[in-house]
Design a protein around this motif. Structure first.
Motif, PDB file in Angstrom:
ATOM      1  N   GLU A 154     -12.258  -2.244  -2.912  1.00  0.00           N
ATOM      2  CA  GLU A 154     -11.249  -1.571  -2.288  1.00  0.00           C
ATOM      3  C   GLU A 154      -9.925  -2.426  -2.686  1.00  0.00           C
ATOM      4  O   GLU A 154      -9.919  -3.540  -2.497  1.00  0.00           O
ATOM      5  CB  GLU A 154     -11.423  -1.746  -0.806  1.00  0.00           C
ATOM      6  CG  GLU A 154     -10.686  -0.914   0.106  1.00  0.00           C
ATOM      7  CD  GLU A 154     -10.900  -0.892   1.790  1.00  0.00           C
ATOM      8  OE1 GLU A 154     -10.305  -0.086   2.242  1.00  0.00           O
ATOM      9  OE2 GLU A 154     -11.713  -1.960   1.935  1.00  0.00           O
ATOM     10  N   LEU A 155      -8.907  -1.362  -2.995  1.00  0.00           N
ATOM     11  CA  LEU A 155      -7.656  -2.275  -3.296  1.00  0.00           C
ATOM     12  C   LEU A 155      -6.389  -1.252  -2.848  1.00  0.00           C
ATOM     13  O   LEU A 155      -6.654   0.052  -2.643  1.00  0.00           O
ATOM     14  CB  LEU A 155      -7.533  -2.040  -4.832  1.00  0.00           C
ATOM     15  CG  LEU A 155      -8.092  -3.129  -5.654  1.00  0.00           C
ATOM     16  CD1 LEU A 155      -7.996  -2.485  -7.323  1.00  0.00           C
ATOM     17  CD2 LEU A 155      -7.746  -4.194  -5.568  1.00  0.00           C
ATOM     18  N   TYR A 156      -5.590  -2.078  -2.372  1.00  0.00           N
ATOM     19  CA  TYR A 156      -4.289  -1.264  -2.050  1.00  0.00           C
ATOM     20  C   TYR A 156      -3.010  -1.920  -2.457  1.00  0.00           C
ATOM     21  O   TYR A 156      -3.402  -2.764  -3.148  1.00  0.00           O
ATOM     22  CB  TYR A 156      -4.047  -1.682  -0.425  1.00  0.00           C
ATOM     23  CG  TYR A 156      -5.359  -0.820   0.536  1.00  0.00           C
ATOM     24  CD1 TYR A 156      -4.792   0.391   1.035  1.00  0.00           C
ATOM     25  CD2 TYR A 156      -6.389  -1.365   0.851  1.00  0.00           C
ATOM     26  CE1 TYR A 156      -5.899   0.966   1.670  1.00  0.00           C
ATOM     27  CE2 TYR A 156      -7.380  -0.683   1.386  1.00  0.00           C
ATOM     28  CZ  TYR A 156      -6.957   0.490   1.939  1.00  0.00           C
ATOM     29  OH  TYR A 156      -8.021   1.061   2.679  1.00  0.00           O
ATOM     30  N   LEU A 157      -2.048  -1.258  -2.881  1.00  0.00           N
ATOM     31  CA  LEU A 157      -0.835  -1.540  -3.506  1.00  0.00           C
ATOM     32  C   LEU A 157       0.459  -0.782  -3.067  1.00  0.00           C
ATOM     33  O   LEU A 157       0.323   0.126  -2.232  1.00  0.00           O
ATOM     34  CB  LEU A 157      -1.119  -1.339  -4.937  1.00  0.00           C
ATOM     35  CG  LEU A 157      -1.629  -0.097  -5.638  1.00  0.00           C
ATOM     36  CD1 LEU A 157      -0.132   0.762  -5.878  1.00  0.00           C
ATOM     37  CD2 LEU A 157      -2.475  -0.198  -6.584  1.00  0.00           C
ATOM     38  N   VAL A 158       1.495  -1.387  -3.256  1.00  0.00           N
ATOM     39  CA  VAL A 158       2.785  -0.529  -3.301  1.00  0.00           C
ATOM     40  C   VAL A 158       3.268  -0.243  -4.695  1.00  0.00           C
ATOM     41  O   VAL A 158       3.598  -1.116  -5.269  1.00  0.00           O
ATOM     42  CB  VAL A 158       3.872  -1.170  -2.452  1.00  0.00           C
ATOM     43  CG1 VAL A 158       5.016  -0.569  -2.615  1.00  0.00           C
ATOM     44  CG2 VAL A 158       3.031  -1.674  -1.091  1.00  0.00           C
ATOM     45  N   ALA A 159       3.129   0.892  -5.148  1.00  0.00           N
ATOM     46  CA  ALA A 159       3.455   1.678  -6.357  1.00  0.00           C
ATOM     47  C   ALA A 159       5.035   1.708  -6.219  1.00  0.00           C
ATOM     48  O   ALA A 159       5.453   2.506  -5.388  1.00  0.00           O
ATOM     49  CB  ALA A 159       2.716   2.733  -6.814  1.00  0.00           C
ATOM     50  N   ARG A 160       5.368   1.438  -7.505  1.00  0.00           N
ATOM     51  CA  ARG A 160       6.980   1.741  -7.712  1.00  0.00           C
ATOM     52  C   ARG A 160       6.908   3.356  -8.129  1.00  0.00           C
ATOM     53  O   ARG A 160       5.961   3.952  -8.566  1.00  0.00           O
ATOM     54  CB  ARG A 160       7.463   1.023  -8.932  1.00  0.00           C
ATOM     55  CG  ARG A 160       7.944  -0.311  -8.592  1.00  0.00           C
ATOM     56  CD  ARG A 160       8.454  -1.149  -9.912  1.00  0.00           C
ATOM     57  NE  ARG A 160       9.009  -2.367  -9.753  1.00  0.00           N
ATOM     58  CZ  ARG A 160       9.861  -2.928 -10.307  1.00  0.00           C
ATOM     59  NH1 ARG A 160      10.028  -2.723 -11.527  1.00  0.00           N
ATOM     60  NH2 ARG A 160      10.267  -4.243 -10.016  1.00  0.00           N
ATOM     61  N   GLY A 161       8.000   4.085  -7.685  1.00  0.00           N
ATOM     62  CA  GLY A 161       7.860   5.405  -7.870  1.00  0.00           C
ATOM     63  C   GLY A 161       7.487   6.083  -9.154  1.00  0.00           C
ATOM     64  O   GLY A 161       6.656   6.947  -9.256  1.00  0.00           O
ATOM     65  N   ALA A 162       7.948   5.280 -10.343  1.00  0.00           N
ATOM     66  CA  ALA A 162       7.697   5.853 -11.645  1.00  0.00           C
ATOM     67  C   ALA A 162       6.184   5.456 -12.092  1.00  0.00           C
ATOM     68  O   ALA A 162       5.570   5.993 -13.068  1.00  0.00           O
ATOM     69  CB  ALA A 162       8.491   4.868 -12.673  1.00  0.00           C
ATOM     70  N   SER A 163       5.409   4.308 -11.257  1.00  0.00           N
ATOM     71  CA  SER A 163       4.125   4.387 -11.514  1.00  0.00           C
ATOM     72  C   SER A 163       3.098   4.937 -10.734  1.00  0.00           C
ATOM     73  O   SER A 163       1.913   4.842 -10.820  1.00  0.00           O
ATOM     74  CB  SER A 163       3.586   2.885 -11.454  1.00  0.00           C
ATOM     75  OG  SER A 163       4.014   2.415 -10.049  1.00  0.00           O
ATOM     76  N   VAL A 164       3.595   5.814  -9.977  1.00  0.00           N
ATOM     77  CA  VAL A 164       2.738   6.485  -9.083  1.00  0.00           C
ATOM     78  C   VAL A 164       1.643   7.495  -9.721  1.00  0.00           C
ATOM     79  O   VAL A 164       0.654   7.670  -9.589  1.00  0.00           O
ATOM     80  CB  VAL A 164       3.618   7.395  -8.029  1.00  0.00           C
ATOM     81  CG1 VAL A 164       2.592   8.310  -7.355  1.00  0.00           C
ATOM     82  CG2 VAL A 164       4.313   6.559  -6.888  1.00  0.00           C
ATOM     83  N   PRO A 165       2.102   8.286 -10.933  1.00  0.00           N
ATOM     84  CA  PRO A 165       1.411   9.176 -11.606  1.00  0.00           C
ATOM     85  C   PRO A 165      -0.010   8.176 -12.321  1.00  0.00           C
ATOM     86  O   PRO A 165      -0.888   8.885 -12.204  1.00  0.00           O
ATOM     87  CB  PRO A 165       2.250   9.795 -12.764  1.00  0.00           C
ATOM     88  CG  PRO A 165       3.500   9.662 -12.045  1.00  0.00           C
ATOM     89  CD  PRO A 165       3.631   8.562 -11.159  1.00  0.00           C
TER      90      PRO A 165
END
Length: 144
Positions: free
Chosen positions: A91-102
């Motif tokens: 199980e992993l969580y993260l905060v994606a930068r908008g450009a990396s969301v896809p």
């Protein structure tokens, strides 16, 4: 099937010069140590990307960050690092930068509420001068 041009191993203190240069190129802070770092390396054992896992106060692992060397983008380095980490911890969580969301959506990550992100990880976004430009999105994935 073609053999991968890189392998993944634990990070070493000797890797930090490469890793911190890659992080700086992305506008990220330097890593404090190689603790929790998995490194993708080429045939000469030179780092071409990395992922740092941090266990949050909430007991789950967070990716903070994953970075590929610019010349190795498109080789599957980031994908391999994330998939290997997910296989290790489930199980992993993260905060994606908008450009990396896809990128993360293509790996099966879904948006989660901010309170699913450990406070020490979420704090990186609080007060960040690039928050508006970055458009951070909390995301997570569990292996079934």
């Amino acid at each position: 099937m073609t053999e991968s041009p890189f392998s993944i191993r634990d990070g070493r203190e000797a890797d930090l010069a490469y890793l911190n240069a890659y992080a700086a190129a992305e506008g990220m802070d330097a890593l404090p140590s190689a603790t929790g770092v998995r490194v993708a390396v080429n045939d000469e054992d030179v780092p071409v990307g990395f992922l740092r896992l941090q266990k949050g106060e909430n007991g789950v692992f967070h990716v903070n960050p994953v970075v590929s060397c610019a010349t190795w983008r498109g080789w599957g380095v980031g994908r391999a690092l994330v998939e290997e980490a997910l296989a290790r911890v489930g199980e992993l969580y993260l905060v994606a930068r908008g450009a990396s969301v896809p990128f993360y959506r293509a790996l099966g990550f879904k948006e989660v509420p901010w309170d699913a992100i450990a406070p020490t990880i979420a704090a990186d976004c609080d007060g960040c001068e690039m928050r508006g430009e970055c458009a951070p999105l909390p995301m997570g994935k569990k292996v079934l």
